[in-house]
Design an enzyme around this catalytic site. Structure first.
Site, PDB file in Angstrom:
ATOM      1  N   ASN A  68     -11.123  -1.952   0.473  1.00  0.00           N
ATOM      2  CA  ASN A  68     -10.021  -1.503   1.321  1.00  0.00           C
ATOM      3  C   ASN A  68      -9.405  -2.523   2.260  1.00  0.00           C
ATOM      4  O   ASN A  68      -8.834  -2.140   3.294  1.00  0.00           O
ATOM      5  CB  ASN A  68     -10.473  -0.275   2.111  1.00  0.00           C
ATOM      6  CG  ASN A  68     -10.356   0.970   1.261  1.00  0.00           C
ATOM      7  OD1 ASN A  68      -9.279   1.287   0.770  1.00  0.00           O
ATOM      8  ND2 ASN A  68     -11.464   1.650   1.042  1.00  0.00           N
ATOM      9  N   ASP A  92      -2.622   5.206  -3.426  1.00  0.00           N
ATOM     10  CA  ASP A  92      -3.022   6.315  -2.547  1.00  0.00           C
ATOM     11  C   ASP A  92      -1.884   7.310  -2.388  1.00  0.00           C
ATOM     12  O   ASP A  92      -2.081   8.398  -1.856  1.00  0.00           O
ATOM     13  CB  ASP A  92      -3.421   5.775  -1.169  1.00  0.00           C
ATOM     14  CG  ASP A  92      -4.862   5.281  -1.162  1.00  0.00           C
ATOM     15  OD1 ASP A  92      -5.581   5.538  -2.139  1.00  0.00           O
ATOM     16  OD2 ASP A  92      -5.256   4.639  -0.170  1.00  0.00           O
ATOM     17  N   TRP A 122       0.842  -1.188   0.000  1.00  0.00           N
ATOM     18  CA  TRP A 122       0.000   0.000   0.000  1.00  0.00           C
ATOM     19  C   TRP A 122       0.891   1.257   0.000  1.00  0.00           C
ATOM     20  O   TRP A 122       1.876   1.318   0.753  1.00  0.00           O
ATOM     21  CB  TRP A 122      -0.905   0.010   1.249  1.00  0.00           C
ATOM     22  CG  TRP A 122      -1.669   1.290   1.340  1.00  0.00           C
ATOM     23  CD1 TRP A 122      -2.844   1.569   0.733  1.00  0.00           C
ATOM     24  CD2 TRP A 122      -1.270   2.473   2.034  1.00  0.00           C
ATOM     25  NE1 TRP A 122      -3.206   2.867   0.995  1.00  0.00           N
ATOM     26  CE2 TRP A 122      -2.253   3.444   1.802  1.00  0.00           C
ATOM     27  CE3 TRP A 122      -0.172   2.807   2.823  1.00  0.00           C
ATOM     28  CZ2 TRP A 122      -2.195   4.731   2.332  1.00  0.00           C
ATOM     29  CZ3 TRP A 122      -0.096   4.089   3.347  1.00  0.00           C
ATOM     30  CH2 TRP A 122      -1.111   5.028   3.104  1.00  0.00           C
ATOM     31  N   TRP A 174     -15.289   2.586  -7.233  1.00  0.00           N
ATOM     32  CA  TRP A 174     -15.616   1.330  -6.534  1.00  0.00           C
ATOM     33  C   TRP A 174     -14.379   0.911  -5.731  1.00  0.00           C
ATOM     34  O   TRP A 174     -13.414   0.431  -6.301  1.00  0.00           O
ATOM     35  CB  TRP A 174     -15.983   0.281  -7.568  1.00  0.00           C
ATOM     36  CG  TRP A 174     -16.474  -1.037  -7.058  1.00  0.00           C
ATOM     37  CD1 TRP A 174     -15.833  -1.886  -6.210  1.00  0.00           C
ATOM     38  CD2 TRP A 174     -17.711  -1.666  -7.406  1.00  0.00           C
ATOM     39  NE1 TRP A 174     -16.590  -3.005  -6.007  1.00  0.00           N
ATOM     40  CE2 TRP A 174     -17.752  -2.899  -6.733  1.00  0.00           C
ATOM     41  CE3 TRP A 174     -18.789  -1.331  -8.220  1.00  0.00           C
ATOM     42  CZ2 TRP A 174     -18.822  -3.787  -6.859  1.00  0.00           C
ATOM     43  CZ3 TRP A 174     -19.858  -2.214  -8.342  1.00  0.00           C
ATOM     44  CH2 TRP A 174     -19.873  -3.421  -7.664  1.00  0.00           C
ATOM     45  N   ASP A 175     -14.460   1.106  -4.421  1.00  0.00           N
ATOM     46  CA  ASP A 175     -13.287   0.896  -3.571  1.00  0.00           C
ATOM     47  C   ASP A 175     -13.344  -0.487  -2.898  1.00  0.00           C
ATOM     48  O   ASP A 175     -14.403  -1.146  -2.866  1.00  0.00           O
ATOM     49  CB  ASP A 175     -13.247   2.011  -2.507  1.00  0.00           C
ATOM     50  CG  ASP A 175     -11.837   2.371  -2.071  1.00  0.00           C
ATOM     51  OD1 ASP A 175     -10.919   1.562  -2.292  1.00  0.00           O
ATOM     52  OD2 ASP A 175     -11.660   3.454  -1.484  1.00  0.00           O
ATOM     53  N   ASP A 230     -16.272  11.554  -2.575  1.00  0.00           N
ATOM     54  CA  ASP A 230     -15.628  10.332  -2.065  1.00  0.00           C
ATOM     55  C   ASP A 230     -16.332   9.849  -0.801  1.00  0.00           C
ATOM     56  O   ASP A 230     -17.499  10.180  -0.532  1.00  0.00           O
ATOM     57  CB  ASP A 230     -14.126  10.611  -1.860  1.00  0.00           C
ATOM     58  CG  ASP A 230     -13.254   9.388  -2.060  1.00  0.00           C
ATOM     59  OD1 ASP A 230     -13.192   8.553  -1.130  1.00  0.00           O
ATOM     60  OD2 ASP A 230     -12.651   9.240  -3.138  1.00  0.00           O
TER      61      ASP A 230
HETATM   62  C1  DGJ Z   1      -9.010   4.408  -0.305  1.00  0.00           C
HETATM   63  C2  DGJ Z   1      -8.895   5.103  -1.630  1.00  0.00           C
HETATM   64  O1  DGJ Z   1      -7.761   4.649  -2.296  1.00  0.00           O
HETATM   65  C3  DGJ Z   1      -8.889   6.595  -1.396  1.00  0.00           C
HETATM   66  O2  DGJ Z   1      -8.703   7.288  -2.596  1.00  0.00           O
HETATM   67  C4  DGJ Z   1     -10.187   6.994  -0.745  1.00  0.00           C
HETATM   68  O3  DGJ Z   1     -11.251   6.759  -1.623  1.00  0.00           O
HETATM   69  C5  DGJ Z   1     -10.373   6.212   0.546  1.00  0.00           C
HETATM   70  N1  DGJ Z   1     -10.236   4.800   0.343  1.00  0.00           N
HETATM   71  C6  DGJ Z   1     -11.727   6.498   1.136  1.00  0.00           C
HETATM   72  O4  DGJ Z   1     -11.991   5.721   2.226  1.00  0.00           O
END
Ligand code: DGJ
Length: 751
Positions: free
Chosen positions: A494, A562, A212, A491-492, A380
């Site tokens: 995480n 990011d 990351w 569309w995230d 966002d």
């Molecule tokens: C991770 C994404 O990569 C960011 O650009 C942003 O959208 C955050 N999540 C929001 O939680």
């Protein structure tokens, strides 16, 4: 004496194997055969060989004397008059290595003494684990070929599909495994196929690794006998490793020269690409589902489709390989292929506001964004449920009533009135335990009963393999898109998987989650796009955690990282473009100093770094000065002049930013050579050295090009116009000194 004799016999066998290999890979006979029709599949019934031509590539294999599908040749396109003899399986290497290991094959079952990586490994319900696949039949249709293999005694069928792209010579391969027996069997390992390279001892393997905030590191290492495993075991593609490879022969130091075999796997789940060199220097690249923790029970009558595995060859080095891939992605992979629209310039407020979004604040940012020429405004994270931090709200996809008391409509109307379209952030596959959804459906997440449910970023993963979860995700997004005029979804995704259990199905089916989850994800994306054809989608996974040729069939762009520090981005973007086109590479201009490194850079530097892909702006516009707005307006307008070339042109990496380089220069050339754009960066001047002279590539040598500086300064003797030959051989001298400097110029063909 005895020892000597045995040794001689061994040497004789190895020589014989090497000789046969050389014959098969390089020894195209000129015996009179029917010429292969252009860009088509040709089957030669006499020699039992298949030849597929496309672009500058020929790909040849055949059915050998043992009934195996033997790989024969993959490389530079051969004259149509050339053909190959019937392949013969190669001899064993002493008593330790049966011929199945020395004979390069298109697709192998684990059985009959195979020690190399198999494409398919199964366990039958009677305990038998031997699988030997032989040719049964084939079918040719235009540029597509299917070949059916079957186990020598049991009704296990594998249908291999080949489709050649006529323009780039990139071949799409896949496999379908079918159970036509009357008992279930378990698949423990399944690949889409194996690419065989000519046997050689001087290969360099290129691949991409990361984490990351630091994705897309280009790795390069010599291949030796042994195995290199590129993989993700995480349930999704991963930041750590990307399903792409490029293998160069020889030690070419030039980006644009030398033989390169490259490939990419179209799969967004746990994947594996094994690059294996055996003791006689043959190289096999086998890719498909990751066999780790994998089992898929195939009942009678059922089948399992493997992902698409794409492969290509370039005689123009790693630069040529990536240009072919870019072209192929634009013409054959992306949802709008063969002619995707250039990406709009977007604004995203994430770095400016984080979760602190509301109607008034977003409207103000939208006004400011519109004033500099932004075309798409994206809201966002933070707009929904009880989402004020990352501790709550995921799963509750309705506008937060305090932040958006009248719903999203007023903001969307405002954005439209400013001449922009509207995009929205979602993370539909995740849920916070602190959410209405989780309280209602705690059983919907990946979990092993009685074990911890590990939270990452305070969230757990919805099990999309479950039909009810799949239906819910589709309905929720469908409603959001039906009720609101949304043009774009970011569309995230995480986190990666932990405790990947699926207790609702029988224990022997649980591991199918690795396949069914991803199949359902693709199917949701496909259905949403069909129902809302104007909606575009970005694949984001905390940066570049889910970028691959599988997700790119359903998404128009991706978020590479990011990390938006514009200097770090030079190497991040450099690595990214080895596998993926700049069209899909979102690059935002954000605030200085960057939150990542606390590095300060000028607004122009930040813009020029981002203008090398799909431009976005992610800065806090409320803090900008009038001068910043002027600069941004000018650069956005310039970007619009050249974005067709940046996003759809041919990329030449003139100076690499890697290995501590002080410089970075990229050139983009529009097809058919009407415009070229060059972006040049200087990290820190030393000893008063001049900036290296820039020699362009890919121009029409005879055409005249007009030179214009977009930003920065060129040497005073730079001509206003000159031939392509001039720019490629005399080059351009920039006057760049200082730290963190950037320049850009364009060449335009004089009509
Ligand atoms: C991770 C994404 O990569 C960011 O650009 C942003 O959208 C955050 N999540 C929001 O939680």
């Amino acid at each position: 004496m005895k020892t000597h004799c045995r040794f001689s016999a061994f040497v004789a066998r190895v020589s014989c194997v090497l000789f046969l290999m050389a014959l098969l890979f390089f020894g195209a006979s000129s015996a009179a055969q029917a010429p292969a029709p252009q860009n088509q599949v040709h089957y030669d019934a006499q020699t039992h060989t298949f030849r597929i031509d496309g672009g500058s590539v020929s790909y040849v294999f055949g059915v050998n004397n043992s009934g195996e599908l033997q790989s024969i040749y993959w490389g530079k396109r051969l004259p149509e008059s050339d053909s190959f003899p019937t392949p013969h399986s190669l001899p064993a290497l002493a008593s330790f290595t049966p011929p199945v290991n020395t004979t390069p094959q298109e697709f192998t079952g684990w059985g009959g003494g195979l020690y190399t990586v198999p494409d398919l490994k199964v366990t039958f319900s009677d305990g038998n684990r031997d699988l030997v696949l032989h040719y049964v039949s084939h079918q040719v249709q235009g540029s597509s070929l299917t070949v059916v293999l079957k186990d020598i005694s049991r009704a296990v069928y594998v249908t291999l599909s080949y489709k050649m792209d006529e323009a780039t010579g990139i071949l799409r391969r896949t496999a379908l495994v079918e159970n036509k027996t009357d008992q279930p069997f378990t698949i423990e390992q399944a690949a889409s196929g194996t690419w065989n390279l000519p046997a050689a001892g001087d290969y360099q393997l290129n691949y991409l690794t990361g984490r990351w905030g630091d994705e897309w590191n280009l790795q390069r290492e010599s291949l030796h006998p042994g195995k290199v495993i590129l993989e993700s075991r995480r349930g999704s593609t991963s930041h750590e490793s990307n399903p792409w490879f490029g293998i160069e022969r020889g030690g070419s130091k030039d980006q644009d020269h030398g033989d390169v075999w490259f490939g990419a796997l179209g799969w967004s789940g746990s994947w594996q690409i094994a690059v294996e060199q055996n003791s006689i220097m043959q190289v096999r690249v086998t890719g498909g589902f990751n066999p780790f923790d994998f089992a898929y029970v195939l009942h009678p009558g059922e089948s399992l489709q493997l992902p698409d595995f794409y492969g290509g060859y370039s005689s123009n080095g790693m630069g040529g390989a990536s240009r072919l891939l870019h072209r192929f992605e634009l013409s054959s992979i992306l949802p709008e292929s063969p002619d995707p629209r250039p990406r709009p310039v977007l604004y995203n407020s994430w770095e400016a506001t984080e979760f602190n979004v509301n109607e008034a604040g977003q409207e103000k940012l939208a006004e400011e964004a519109a004033s500099i020429g932004v075309e798409r405004f994206v809201m966002d994270d933070g707009w929904f449920g009880e989402r004020n931090t990352d501790h709550a709200g995921l799963g509750d996809w309705y506008p937060n009533p305090q932040k958006f008391p009248h719903g999203l409509k007023p903001l969307i109307d405002k954005v439209h009135s400013l001449g922009m379209d509207f995009g929205l952030w979602v993370e539909p596959e995740m849920v916070n335990p602190d959410s209405q959804l989780y309280r209602q459906h705690p059983d919907w997440v990946l979990n092993f009963p009685g074990r911890p449910r590990t939270e990452e970023r305070n969230q757990v993963v919805l099990n999309l393999a479950r039909p009810d979860v799949k239906a819910w995700v589709f309905q929720t997004l469908d409603k959001l898109l039906t009720d609101n005029e949304i043009s774009f979804l970011k569309w995230d995704y995480n986190r990666n998987w932990t405790e990947p259990g699926w207790p609702a199905v029988s224990p022997d089916q649980e591991k199918e989650v690795y396949v069914k989850y991803v199949q359902n994800l693709y199917s949701i994306l496909q259905e949403l796009r069909a129902k809302h054809p104007k909606v575009e989608i970005e694949s984001c996974s905390g940066g570049g955690g889910r970028v691959d040729l599988g997700i790119l069939r359903y998404t128009d762009e991706v978020w590479p990282s990011d990390n938006t520090d514009p200097f770090d981005r030079l190497s991040i973007q450099n690595g990214f473009t080895y596998a993926y086109t700049p069209e899909v590479m979102m690059a935002w201009v954000t605030d200085s100093p960057s939150w990542m490194n606390h590095r300060s850079t000028s607004l122009t530097y930040r813009f020029l770094s981002s203008m090398q892909g799909s431009l976005g702006i992610g800065a806090n516009l409320n803090k900008w000065t009038p001068q910043d707005f002027e600069t941004a307006k000018k650069l956005v307008a310039q970007y619009k002049q050249v974005r067709g070339t940046v996003q759809h042109g041919a990329l030449y990496r003139l100076i690499s930013p890697l290995h501590g380089s002080e410089y970075s220069v990229n050139e983009y050339v529009a097809s058919p050579g009407d415009q070229a754009v060059v972006f040049a960066f200087l990290h820190s001047s030393q000893m008063g050295n001049p900036y290296p002279r820039i020699y362009l590539r890919g121009l029409d040598p005879a055409a005249r090009y007009h030179f214009s500086m977009m930003d920065g300064q060129a040497a005073s003797d730079t001509p206003e116009s000159a031939s392509g030959e001039w720019w490629m051989n005399v080059g351009v001298q920039l006057n760049m000194r200082g730290d963190l400097q950037a320049s850009a110029f364009a060449l335009q063909r004089v009509p």
